[in-house]
Every structure is written in structure tokens, then in C-alpha cells.
Design an enzyme around this catalytic site. Structure first.
Site, mmCIF file in Angstrom:
data_model
loop_
_atom_site.group_PDB
_atom_site.id
_atom_site.type_symbol
_atom_site.label_atom_id
_atom_site.label_comp_id
_atom_site.label_asym_id
_atom_site.label_seq_id
_atom_site.Cartn_x
_atom_site.Cartn_y
_atom_site.Cartn_z
ATOM 1 N N LYS A 21 10.141 -5.929 -2.784
ATOM 2 C CA LYS A 21 10.538 -7.227 -2.253
ATOM 3 C C LYS A 21 9.465 -8.298 -2.496
ATOM 4 O O LYS A 21 9.666 -9.468 -2.142
ATOM 5 C CB LYS A 21 10.817 -7.111 -0.753
ATOM 6 C CG LYS A 21 11.945 -6.134 -0.397
ATOM 7 C CD LYS A 21 12.162 -6.078 1.103
ATOM 8 C CE LYS A 21 13.167 -4.988 1.481
ATOM 9 N NZ LYS A 21 14.513 -5.279 0.983
ATOM 10 N N SER A 22 8.345 -7.906 -3.094
ATOM 11 C CA SER A 22 7.248 -8.857 -3.290
ATOM 12 C C SER A 22 7.641 -10.073 -4.127
ATOM 13 O O SER A 22 7.239 -11.195 -3.794
ATOM 14 C CB SER A 22 6.044 -8.156 -3.916
ATOM 15 O OG SER A 22 5.478 -7.224 -3.007
ATOM 16 N N LYS A 72 -2.136 3.146 -5.571
ATOM 17 C CA LYS A 72 -3.069 2.538 -4.622
ATOM 18 C C LYS A 72 -4.441 3.216 -4.598
ATOM 19 O O LYS A 72 -5.443 2.571 -4.281
ATOM 20 C CB LYS A 72 -2.462 2.536 -3.221
ATOM 21 C CG LYS A 72 -1.325 1.538 -3.056
ATOM 22 C CD LYS A 72 -0.902 1.416 -1.607
ATOM 23 C CE LYS A 72 0.168 0.366 -1.436
ATOM 24 N NZ LYS A 72 0.515 0.140 -0.005
ATOM 25 N N GLY A 134 3.286 10.250 10.660
ATOM 26 C CA GLY A 134 3.129 10.259 9.219
ATOM 27 C C GLY A 134 1.676 10.206 8.811
ATOM 28 O O GLY A 134 0.860 9.526 9.445
ATOM 29 N N GLY A 136 0.766 9.888 5.273
ATOM 30 C CA GLY A 136 0.723 9.496 3.870
ATOM 31 C C GLY A 136 -0.159 8.288 3.640
ATOM 32 O O GLY A 136 -1.010 7.925 4.469
ATOM 33 N N ALA A 138 0.373 5.022 3.642
ATOM 34 C CA ALA A 138 0.438 3.902 4.586
ATOM 35 C C ALA A 138 -0.376 4.189 5.837
ATOM 36 O O ALA A 138 -0.952 3.277 6.441
ATOM 37 C CB ALA A 138 1.890 3.615 4.951
ATOM 38 N N GLY A 255 9.411 -3.550 9.791
ATOM 39 C CA GLY A 255 8.546 -3.453 8.625
ATOM 40 C C GLY A 255 8.402 -4.742 7.851
ATOM 41 O O GLY A 255 7.407 -4.914 7.110
#
Length: 289
Positions: A21-22, A72, A134, A136, A138, A255
């Protein structure tokens, strides 16, 4: 990997990239400000990452890129410098090109995640606790950000040993806990203490609940009274977790809040001007269309 001619530009890279969506966010701000600039998505596979950066180093019109999965961490050794926060997180989501072609990596996910919490974080609290679901990529930014704000962390994953390793690296010394993720799936009759003066968060830092992914199994009886439920999933923006939490009377953050916040930091680094945040409501409408 051809570039838009004749104007400064930035882009987002990843593999896959079509879902990003950037371009919508940055394009909206470029239009609002009337900038002579572009922002787009560029598919870059892991095998192409080094060549991509080599090409962009020599392009004076290229201002930098946002970095999404799976790059990343892989991009770090290919950069010339890291901002201290990116170094601490161990992940880069924004790269900025210097005038001499040098590349510096930043992490704007931490600031983006914390942005919708800023007013609450300005308040004094007797105790702050966050249940993070989570372990991961993020979660690295979220753990770093919340540890820096004085939270005791309950980091839940399928592998508690992985969660403990992550906490030892990013939030050493705290009285943190690492239950299994499925601990939160079944109801609990736990009698929470008085939460007066406390700040409690429940954060879904996993892709569970995202369109095309498994649902997140979290029973809201594990959320302390008055907790804020924060889900970083953006598709859908109103996840089952948030819908259930809202119906049960909890405060919620979606989010898109983190997505827009992290993009705002990157936009200013790319184009040297702050984005027009007074138009966030219209931007949200565009993202949800």
C-alpha cells in the site's frame, strides 16, 4: 527496474510487492503537496537485491526506498551505514541515498507502531504490560519500541525458545515472559488485579488473521480490563480480533495506523518535507477503497 524520467523518486521493494500500500500512501501525499516527484513499487527478488542497490547508487534522482519482506535483514550488509535504532532492531525498512551515493538504513517501523500510542505514553503509569502475539520480523520493532517505553513484555510464539532469544537480544534485563501462542486460544477465568493506573496492550504482531492466512486464535478473556487491542494486519483493516475487541468494549488500533505512521517518517527522509497529516481521514478512505 527502469526509473521514472526527469524527477526525483522513491520506491518500495520486496518479493512479492503487488500487495504493498506504500505507493498509495506516498502518492497521496505527493499529490496533496504538489511535489514534482514520484513513488512506485519495484519487485526485487533476493537474488537481485545487490544489483538493484548498485544501480540505484548511481542514480541522482533516486531518493531511496522502503524495504519490505524478505529484505529487511538481508539488506543490512549491503548498506554503508545504519541509524542507531535500525542497528538496535536488527532490521531496516527505509534506505536513503546520500549526495555521494552512500546508502543509510533506518527503521521507521518502531516510530510508526508507537505513533498512535503517543498520547497514552505521555501519561504516568504505575505499570505497563504488553502481550505480543508473534515472534517474526514485525515483532522485532514492536519489542524494541515497547521495551524502550518501560513495558513488561509477554511475547508469545509457537516456539518459546525463539521468543526468549528475541527478548534477550532486544529487551534484556526485564521481567519478561514467553508463553506458547496457543496458551491464549482457550478461555481463562483468571481474575485480573485492579488495573487503575496501569497501561495494558494486546498486540497481534503476526500475519494471523490476514486475508489468506490462518485465523488468530486469541480469546479475549486474556485481555485485562481496559486494555488496548492493536492489530498490525492491514488486510483486512478491521480484523476479527479488532471487531471482537471493539464489541467487548476494548479500545482498538488498526494496522493502517502503524502503516501510515512509518510511511510519514520515511516520506520526510526521501523528500525533505513533512507529509500533510491533516488529510489522514481521506488517505484512510483511499486505502480502504
Amino acid at each position: 527496474m527502469s526509473k521514472p524520467p526527469g524527477r526525483p523518486y522513491a520506491e518500495v521493494i520486496g518479493d512479492p510487492i503487488a500487495q504493498s500500500k506504500s505507493p498509495v500512501i506516498h502518492g497521496f501525499w505527493i499529490d496533496q503537496l504538489g511535489l514534482h516527484a514520484d513513488y512506485r513499487a519495484c519487485h526485487v527478488s533476493p537474488a537481485e537485491l545487490e544489483d538493484y542497490l548498485t544501480q540505484r547508487r548511481g542514480d541522482a534522482q533516486w531518493r531511496g526506498c522502503n524495504v519490505t519482506m524478505p529484505h529487511k535483514q538481508a539488506i543490512i550488509p549491503l548498506l554503508d551505514r545504519l541509524d542507531p535504532l535500525a542497528s538496535r532492531v536488527g532490521a531496516v525498512n527505509t534506505v536513503v541515498r546520500g549526495d555521494n551515493g552512500s546508502l543509510k538504513g533506518y527503521n521507521t517501523d518502531v516510530g510508526g507502531f508507537l505513533e498512535p500510542l503517543r498520547d497514552r505514553l505521555k501519561e504516568p503509569h504505575l505499570y505497563r504490560m504488553a502481550r505480543i502475539l508473534g515472534t517474526g520480523g514485525a515483532a522485532r520493532a514492536i519489542v524494541t519500541g515497547l521495551a524502550g517505553e518501560g513495558f513488561t513484555l509477554v511475547l508469545a510464539g509457537r516456539d518459546p525458545a525463539k521468543a526468549r532469544t528475541l527478548l534477550d537480544e532486544l529487551a534484556p534485563g526485564g521481567d519478561h515472559h514467553t508463553p506458547r501462542l496457543d496458551h491464549f486460544a482457550a478461555p481463562t477465568d483468571f481474575d485480573f488485579d485492579d488495573r487503575e493506573g496501569l497501561l495494558d496492550l494486546v498486540v497481534n504482531a503476526s500475519p494471523l488473521g490476514m486475508a489468506g492466512q490462518e485465523p488468530l486464535a486469541f480469546d479475549l478473556s486474556h485481555a485485562p480490563p481496559g486494555a488496548i487491542v492493536y492489530d498490525i494486519v492491514t488486510s483486512p483493516a478491521r480484523t476479527p480480533l479488532l471487531e471482537g475487541a471493539e464489541a467487548a468494549g476494548f479500545g482498538t488500533i488498526d494496522g493502517l495506523s502503524m502503516l501510515i505512521g512509518q510511511a510519514a517518517e520515511a516520506f520526510q527522509k526521501f523528500f525533505g518535507v513533512a507529509p500533510p497529516r491533516d488529510h489522514d481521514a481521506a488517505l484512510r478512505e483511499r486505502l480502504l477503497a
